[in-house]
Design a protein around this motif. Structure first.
Motif, PDB file in Angstrom:
ATOM      1  N   TYR A   1       0.827  -1.199   0.000  1.00  0.00           N
ATOM      2  CA  TYR A   1       0.000   0.000   0.000  1.00  0.00           C
ATOM      3  C   TYR A   1       0.869   1.260   0.000  1.00  0.00           C
ATOM      4  N   ALA A   2       1.883   1.294   0.853  1.00  0.00           N
ATOM      5  CA  ALA A   2       2.784   2.450   0.904  1.00  0.00           C
ATOM      6  C   ALA A   2       3.503   2.631  -0.426  1.00  0.00           C
ATOM      7  N   SER A   3       3.938   1.533  -1.018  1.00  0.00           N
ATOM      8  CA  SER A   3       4.618   1.601  -2.305  1.00  0.00           C
ATOM      9  C   SER A   3       3.685   2.121  -3.402  1.00  0.00           C
ATOM     10  N   ALA A   4       2.432   1.687  -3.380  1.00  0.00           N
ATOM     11  CA  ALA A   4       1.457   2.160  -4.372  1.00  0.00           C
ATOM     12  C   ALA A   4       1.186   3.653  -4.196  1.00  0.00           C
ATOM     13  N   LEU A   5       1.103   4.124  -2.950  1.00  0.00           N
ATOM     14  CA  LEU A   5       0.916   5.559  -2.708  1.00  0.00           C
ATOM     15  C   LEU A   5       2.105   6.364  -3.231  1.00  0.00           C
ATOM     16  N   LEU A   6       3.298   5.894  -2.962  1.00  0.00           N
ATOM     17  CA  LEU A   6       4.490   6.590  -3.438  1.00  0.00           C
ATOM     18  C   LEU A   6       4.554   6.609  -4.961  1.00  0.00           C
ATOM     19  N   LEU A   7       4.172   5.498  -5.593  1.00  0.00           N
ATOM     20  CA  LEU A   7       4.177   5.448  -7.047  1.00  0.00           C
ATOM     21  C   LEU A   7       3.134   6.391  -7.636  1.00  0.00           C
ATOM     22  N   SER A   8       1.979   6.485  -7.000  1.00  0.00           N
ATOM     23  CA  SER A   8       0.963   7.415  -7.495  1.00  0.00           C
ATOM     24  C   SER A   8       1.441   8.859  -7.334  1.00  0.00           C
ATOM     25  N   CYS A   9       2.150   9.156  -6.262  1.00  0.00           N
ATOM     26  CA  CYS A   9       2.743  10.492  -6.113  1.00  0.00           C
ATOM     27  C   CYS A   9       3.758  10.760  -7.217  1.00  0.00           C
ATOM     28  N   ALA A  10       4.564   9.750  -7.550  1.00  0.00           N
ATOM     29  CA  ALA A  10       5.543   9.899  -8.624  1.00  0.00           C
ATOM     30  C   ALA A  10       4.853  10.190  -9.951  1.00  0.00           C
ATOM     31  N   LEU A  11       3.740   9.522 -10.216  1.00  0.00           N
ATOM     32  CA  LEU A  11       3.010   9.757 -11.461  1.00  0.00           C
ATOM     33  C   LEU A  11       2.423  11.167 -11.509  1.00  0.00           C
ATOM     34  N   VAL A  12       1.879  11.625 -10.397  1.00  0.00           N
ATOM     35  CA  VAL A  12       1.337  12.993 -10.351  1.00  0.00           C
ATOM     36  C   VAL A  12       2.460  14.007 -10.549  1.00  0.00           C
ATOM     37  N   LEU A  13       3.582  13.796  -9.891  1.00  0.00           N
ATOM     38  CA  LEU A  13       4.721  14.704 -10.046  1.00  0.00           C
ATOM     39  C   LEU A  13       5.252  14.695 -11.478  1.00  0.00           C
ATOM     40  N   ALA A  14       5.262  13.526 -12.110  1.00  0.00           N
ATOM     41  CA  ALA A  14       5.698  13.443 -13.507  1.00  0.00           C
ATOM     42  C   ALA A  14       4.747  14.217 -14.419  1.00  0.00           C
TER      43      ALA A  14
ATOM     44  N   GLY B   1      11.686  25.697 -13.373  1.00  0.00           N
ATOM     45  CA  GLY B   1      11.668  24.645 -12.367  1.00  0.00           C
ATOM     46  C   GLY B   1      11.020  23.341 -12.803  1.00  0.00           C
ATOM     47  N   TRP B   2      10.716  23.169 -14.069  1.00  0.00           N
ATOM     48  CA  TRP B   2      10.058  21.941 -14.511  1.00  0.00           C
ATOM     49  C   TRP B   2      10.962  20.731 -14.319  1.00  0.00           C
ATOM     50  N   ARG B   3      12.259  20.943 -14.410  1.00  0.00           N
ATOM     51  CA  ARG B   3      13.190  19.822 -14.205  1.00  0.00           C
ATOM     52  C   ARG B   3      13.138  19.328 -12.754  1.00  0.00           C
ATOM     53  N   HIS B   4      12.886  20.240 -11.832  1.00  0.00           N
ATOM     54  CA  HIS B   4      12.797  19.850 -10.425  1.00  0.00           C
ATOM     55  C   HIS B   4      11.600  18.926 -10.194  1.00  0.00           C
ATOM     56  N   TRP B   5      10.492  19.201 -10.865  1.00  0.00           N
ATOM     57  CA  TRP B   5       9.313  18.338 -10.734  1.00  0.00           C
ATOM     58  C   TRP B   5       9.629  16.945 -11.258  1.00  0.00           C
ATOM     59  N   ARG B   6      10.340  16.890 -12.373  1.00  0.00           N
ATOM     60  CA  ARG B   6      10.695  15.579 -12.934  1.00  0.00           C
ATOM     61  C   ARG B   6      11.692  14.838 -12.048  1.00  0.00           C
ATOM     62  N   ALA B   7      12.627  15.578 -11.470  1.00  0.00           N
ATOM     63  CA  ALA B   7      13.582  14.943 -10.549  1.00  0.00           C
ATOM     64  C   ALA B   7      12.853  14.417  -9.311  1.00  0.00           C
TER      65      ALA B   7
ATOM     66  N   ALA C   1      12.629  10.631  -7.881  1.00  0.00           N
ATOM     67  CA  ALA C   1      12.952  10.278  -6.499  1.00  0.00           C
ATOM     68  C   ALA C   1      11.812   9.482  -5.866  1.00  0.00           C
ATOM     69  N   PHE C   2      10.570   9.907  -6.079  1.00  0.00           N
ATOM     70  CA  PHE C   2       9.438   9.180  -5.512  1.00  0.00           C
ATOM     71  C   PHE C   2       9.293   7.798  -6.159  1.00  0.00           C
ATOM     72  N   ALA C   3       9.582   7.689  -7.452  1.00  0.00           N
ATOM     73  CA  ALA C   3       9.529   6.383  -8.105  1.00  0.00           C
ATOM     74  C   ALA C   3      10.576   5.448  -7.511  1.00  0.00           C
ATOM     75  N   TYR C   4      11.787   5.980  -7.260  1.00  0.00           N
ATOM     76  CA  TYR C   4      12.825   5.162  -6.646  1.00  0.00           C
ATOM     77  C   TYR C   4      12.427   4.725  -5.232  1.00  0.00           C
ATOM     78  N   ILE C   5      11.874   5.658  -4.456  1.00  0.00           N
ATOM     79  CA  ILE C   5      11.471   5.314  -3.091  1.00  0.00           C
ATOM     80  C   ILE C   5      10.366   4.267  -3.111  1.00  0.00           C
ATOM     81  N   SER C   6       9.463   4.353  -4.084  1.00  0.00           N
ATOM     82  CA  SER C   6       8.411   3.344  -4.229  1.00  0.00           C
ATOM     83  C   SER C   6       9.014   1.967  -4.523  1.00  0.00           C
ATOM     84  N   LEU C   7       9.959   1.946  -5.437  1.00  0.00           N
ATOM     85  CA  LEU C   7      10.638   0.687  -5.767  1.00  0.00           C
ATOM     86  C   LEU C   7      11.375   0.138  -4.554  1.00  0.00           C
TER      87      LEU C   7
END
Length: 151
Positions: free
Chosen positions: A43-56, A69-75, A79-85
């Protein structure tokens, strides 16, 4: 959902230890908040991945509009995708095994985690103290430290 998982995880552990109900062991492994690779971790991993998708998506839309600052959003999305993984497969445990530290640094994943937190919290551009940019940088640093502290 998070409240339900918290109550289930705590309840099954209390029942397991307080009532000495050894038959609950499979449920403890599946619902415990202190174990990894189980339902709360998923569940925590899915939440983090959904945050990564929204940030992307934010990074993509900001990039199309050529906003600063668009590069910061992608970075941040990366980071959130890595934390999810990491949350789902436990990379920090395997990578931390490469270092042989003891004492306070027994959990060796703290070393790269802390260095990542500190580097992510550094201001991306110079700002004068008291400016809105400096306040935002301070908030980002505090948020990053809080997140890594939980991690």
């Amino acid at each position: 959902m998070a409240s339900l998982l918290t109550l289930l995880g705590a309840g099954v552990e209390v029942a397991y230890y307080a009532l000495d109900a050894r038959g609950l062991e499979p449920f403890v492994a599946f619902l415990s908040l202190s174990y990894e690779r189980n339902l709360p971790t998923w569940y925590a991993s899915a939440l983090l991945l959904s945050c990564a998708l929204v940030l992307a998506c934010i990074g993509h839309m900001a990039g199309q509009g050529r906003e600063q600052g668009w590069r910061h959003w992608r970075a941040l999305a990366g980071a959130f995708a890595y934390i999810s993984l990491d949350e789902s497969v436990g990379l920090h445990e395997h990578l931390g095994g490469q270092l042989s530290l003891g004492g306070v640094l027994f959990f060796t994943w703290v070393v790269p985690g802390l260095s990542s937190c500190c580097s992510a919290g550094l201001p991306s551009s110079p700002s004068s103290p008291g400016s809105a940019r400096a306040d935002a940088d301070s908030s980002s640093s505090l948020g990053c430290c809080t997140w890594v502290g939980r991690w």
